[in-house]
Design an enzyme around this catalytic site. Structure first.
Site, PDB file in Angstrom:
ATOM      1  N   HIS A 280      -1.250   4.834   9.683  1.00 23.19           N
ATOM      2  CA  HIS A 280       0.109   5.365   9.812  1.00 23.19           C
ATOM      3  C   HIS A 280       0.082   6.667  10.606  1.00 23.19           C
ATOM      4  CE1 HIS A 280      -0.037   2.717   6.309  1.00 23.19           C
ATOM      5  NE2 HIS A 280       1.243   2.502   6.474  1.00 23.19           N
TER       6      HIS A 280
ATOM      7  N   HIS B 276       0.831  -1.223   0.000  1.00 23.57           N
ATOM      8  CA  HIS B 276       0.000   0.000   0.000  1.00 23.57           C
ATOM      9  C   HIS B 276       0.864   1.272   0.000  1.00 23.57           C
ATOM     10  CE1 HIS B 276      -0.291  -0.795   4.630  1.00 23.57           C
ATOM     11  NE2 HIS B 276       0.739  -0.006   4.384  1.00 23.57           N
TER      12      HIS B 276
ATOM     13  N   GLU C 144       4.997  -5.185   8.449  1.00 20.35           N
ATOM     14  CA  GLU C 144       3.600  -4.975   8.007  1.00 20.35           C
ATOM     15  C   GLU C 144       2.999  -6.259   7.435  1.00 20.35           C
ATOM     16  OE1 GLU C 144       3.167  -0.315   6.715  1.00 20.35           O
ATOM     17  OE2 GLU C 144       3.577  -1.739   5.143  1.00 20.35           O
TER      18      GLU C 144
ATOM     19  N   HIS D  79      10.868  -3.477   3.104  1.00 22.21           N
ATOM     20  CA  HIS D  79      11.305  -2.077   3.072  1.00 22.21           C
ATOM     21  C   HIS D  79      11.683  -1.612   4.468  1.00 22.21           C
ATOM     22  CE1 HIS D  79       7.037  -1.573   4.098  1.00 22.21           C
ATOM     23  NE2 HIS D  79       7.144  -0.270   4.217  1.00 22.21           N
TER      24      HIS D  79
END
Ligand SMILES: [Fe+2]
Length: 281
Positions: free
Chosen positions: A59, A12, A240, A193
């Site tokens: 977030h 996302h 995540e 990431h």
């Protein structure tokens, strides 16, 4: 009865939303990212789900350090895109299927998964980018959306095993709802990431691909991956991916992988995407 027909795993990355909103998706940098979703858009048009149960993380938009629910289930009538600093994304408001969402809330609590119940909530790129990738630019999202926000920002996030078992409970809840609905479950976030400090920019395609293989073929083994492995192999934000186990847990043990797409980079992230269908019995 309502049925879980398929699961969608999807990164996302916020920059993907920006690329769509500023109409630069055909630029050479972005073209290969979006090419991998052409088949997905055809697929979802054909499946035409009534409801998407969308697992994502907030977030620091709807929540901040004053309140950190591990699992927050959206039962509000609708969820507007949040202003993440540049104004809200120009995408539709996500409309809920409140009866199903309330049924899932009740079923999960009685199944011993204690949810935080969100009667109001704005949603950030974690929710809107996967919908944009799957549906493109639309005036209305074609399906109702039930959001489940999972904390993966403040350590410790829930384990993959906890997420997998929650997914099973979500599946049980959906399958016990007395209305004929097709439901697709989305698990979002990742893939590898890291946004900070010395390993910022870390990408690990081998590990990502192994994760996708395991997710399809051996979901129990995938759910047992410990946090430390995500951190070491997929970077601090790679954790995540625990959210993908909620999606996988909601599906049958045996699934058919109908599509996969993997591309590096988008922004500073590996983009991963998979579509898994329950094999009709
Ligand atoms: Fe994220």
């Amino acid at each position: 009865m309502a049925h879980v027909v398929a699961g969608v795993g999807c990164s996302h990355v916020p920059a993907i939303g920006v690329a769509m909103d500023t109409h630069i998706t055909d630029q050479p940098y972005w073209q290969p990212v979006f090419k991998g979703f052409e088949k997905s858009r055809e697929w979802i048009k054909q499946v035409d789900p009534d409801v998407i149960f969308l697992v994502y993380n907030d977030h620091c938009t709807a929540f901040d350090s004053s309140m950190i629910p591990t699992f927050a289930l959206g039962v509000a009538a609708e969820f507007a895109p949040a202003d993440e600093g540049w104004g809200p994304r120009p995408v539709p408001v996500a409309k809920n299927h409140q009866k199903l969402a309330s049924h899932i809330a009740q079923s999960l609590v009685l199944d011993e998964f204690d949810m935080t119940i969100m009667n109001e909530m704005e949603v950030d790129h974690g929710l809107t980018v996967p919908l944009s990738l799957m549906y493109g630019e639309v005036d209305e999202w074609p399906a109702k959306v039930i959001p489940l926000a999972v904390n993966v920002v403040q350590y410790p996030p829930p384990t993959g095993n906890r997420c997998f078992n929650l997914g099973k409970a979500v599946g049980r809840a959906i399958e016990s709802f007395d209305e004929d609905l097709k439901v697709v479950v989305f698990g979002t976030g990742g893939m590898s990431h890291q946004l900070q400090y010395k390993r910022a920019g870390l990408i690990n395609p081998e590990w990502d691909k192994r994760f996708l293989d395991l997710l399809t073929q051996d979901p129990v083994a995938a759910s047992k991956i410990p946090h430390v492995e995500y951190l070491r192999e997929a970077g601090s934000e790679g954790v995540e991916m625990v959210m993908w186990h909620v999606m996988r847990g909601a599906l049958d043990e045996k699934v058919r992988e109908v599509h996969r797409h993997y591309h590096v980079p988008a922004s500073n992230t590996a983009v991963g995407h998979i579509i898994l269908e329950n094999v009709a019995d």
